[in-house]
Design an enzyme around this catalytic site. Structure first.
Site, short mmCIF file in Angstrom:
data_model
loop_
_atom_site.label_atom_id
_atom_site.label_comp_id
_atom_site.label_asym_id
_atom_site.label_seq_id
_atom_site.Cartn_x
_atom_site.Cartn_y
_atom_site.Cartn_z
N GLY A 21 52.31 37.47 45.53
CA GLY A 21 51.84 36.10 45.39
C GLY A 21 51.91 35.26 46.64
O GLY A 21 52.25 34.07 46.56
N ILE A 101 39.64 45.11 37.82
CA ILE A 101 38.20 44.87 37.78
C ILE A 101 37.90 44.20 36.44
O ILE A 101 38.24 44.71 35.38
CB ILE A 101 37.42 46.18 37.93
CG1 ILE A 101 37.66 46.77 39.33
CG2 ILE A 101 35.93 45.93 37.72
CD1 ILE A 101 37.01 48.12 39.55
N LEU A 102 37.25 43.05 36.50
CA LEU A 102 37.02 42.24 35.31
C LEU A 102 35.73 42.64 34.61
O LEU A 102 34.75 43.02 35.26
CB LEU A 102 36.98 40.77 35.70
CG LEU A 102 38.28 40.24 36.32
CD1 LEU A 102 38.03 38.89 36.99
CD2 LEU A 102 39.37 40.14 35.27
N HIS A 118 38.73 37.64 49.39
CA HIS A 118 38.56 39.05 49.77
C HIS A 118 38.76 39.19 51.28
O HIS A 118 38.16 38.43 52.05
CB HIS A 118 37.17 39.55 49.37
CG HIS A 118 36.95 40.99 49.67
ND1 HIS A 118 37.52 42.00 48.91
CD2 HIS A 118 36.24 41.61 50.65
CE1 HIS A 118 37.16 43.17 49.40
NE2 HIS A 118 36.39 42.96 50.46
N THR A 150 31.14 36.88 40.41
CA THR A 150 30.04 37.24 39.52
C THR A 150 30.29 38.68 39.04
O THR A 150 31.31 39.29 39.36
CB THR A 150 28.68 37.16 40.23
OG1 THR A 150 28.67 38.08 41.33
CG2 THR A 150 28.42 35.74 40.75
N GLU A 152 28.96 41.32 40.01
CA GLU A 152 28.95 42.29 41.11
C GLU A 152 30.29 42.22 41.85
O GLU A 152 30.70 41.16 42.32
CB GLU A 152 27.82 41.99 42.10
CG GLU A 152 27.78 42.97 43.27
CD GLU A 152 26.78 42.58 44.34
OE1 GLU A 152 26.76 43.24 45.39
OE2 GLU A 152 26.05 41.59 44.15
N ASP A 154 32.99 41.82 44.33
CA ASP A 154 33.04 41.21 45.67
C ASP A 154 31.65 40.76 46.13
O ASP A 154 31.38 40.67 47.33
CB ASP A 154 33.64 42.17 46.70
CG ASP A 154 35.06 42.56 46.37
OD1 ASP A 154 35.78 41.74 45.78
OD2 ASP A 154 35.46 43.71 46.69
N GLN A 180 45.80 37.50 56.87
CA GLN A 180 46.53 36.85 55.78
C GLN A 180 46.89 35.41 56.13
O GLN A 180 46.85 34.52 55.26
CB GLN A 180 47.80 37.63 55.43
CG GLN A 180 48.47 37.13 54.17
CD GLN A 180 49.69 37.95 53.81
OE1 GLN A 180 50.67 38.00 54.55
NE2 GLN A 180 49.62 38.61 52.67
#
Length: 224
Positions: A21, A101-102, A118, A150, A152, A154, A180
């Site tokens: 996190g 992965i949603l 990303h 969306t 797709e 990334d 980072q």
């Protein structure tokens, strides 16, 4: 005049995590500032051991676990995740190192109010191992992108990118650390734009202050 005016912190943000996190901490720090325009309404992890849950608890943010291992498939997990998120009534859902992965159902449910970060200059290097891939390609620069999510992977409309020069002799680990640092700058920035009503998704593009952004989003040089 009171600094905790009710007009502040109106945008409620739910953050999804899977690990330590660090981007969550950047958002926690940003939300704690006197001039913050968003508040973190929940931190939800698919892993009960995620250190980010400790960060949330220490900051007084409601923390919850929806363990993907408790569900037979992605569809049932995502439905349970939606139910948990919606209990906290967020205006925006932010993926901060959420390593799942949603499903299309999940993405459609939060369309236009779901952000991800990303570690590449999208559309370059979708997926994993982005730092090593940039080095192997001989790129002179790398970076990080905040984008709307969306269906797709990334592939949603880019909002903002931070460009990080690749230095001679860089390893993937060294490059990742510098990238980072920029993640922690641009993610709170994008969330703040959304919270202020400056940012929205218009079909397959991001719009900031009423103007469509380039396909790569707004590009920023790396901040020290």
């Amino acid at each position: 005049m009171s600094s905790d005016s009710p007009s502040k912190k109106q945008c409620r943000v739910a953050v999804l995590i899977s690990g330590s996190g660090t981007n969550l901490q950047a958002l926690i720090d940003a939300a704690a500032r006197d001039d913050a325009d968003f508040t973190l309404s929940a931190v939800i992890s698919n892993k009960p051991e995620a250190y980010g849950l400790t960060r949330a608890t220490e900051a007084g943010i409601p923390a919850a676990v929806v363990d993907h291992r408790d569900f037979p498939n992605r569809d049932t997990f995502d439905r349970a995740l939606i139910e948990e998120i919606d209990r906290h009534n967020p205006d925006l859902v932010v993926l901060a190192g959420f390593m799942r992965i949603l499903t299309p159902e999940f993405v459609r449910h939060y369309s236009g109010r779901l952000l991800n970060i990303h570690p590449s200059l999208l559309p370059k290097y979708q997926g994993l191992h982005t730092h090593q891939r940039a080095l192997e390609a001989g790129d002179s620069e790398h970076g990080v992108t905040v984008h709307f999510v969306t269906e797709e992977l990334d592939g949603g409309p880019a909002i903002v990118q931070a460009v990080v020069p690749i230095e001679a002799g860089d390893t993937a680990e060294q490059l990742a650390k510098r990238v980072q640092v920029q993640e922690h700058v641009i993610y709170p920035l994008a969330v703040s734009w959304f919270a202020r009503g400056r940012l929205r998704m218009v079909e397959d593009r991001s719009e900031l202050d009423g103007e469509l952004l380039p396909r790569c989003g707004k590009q920023l040089a790396a901040a020290d």
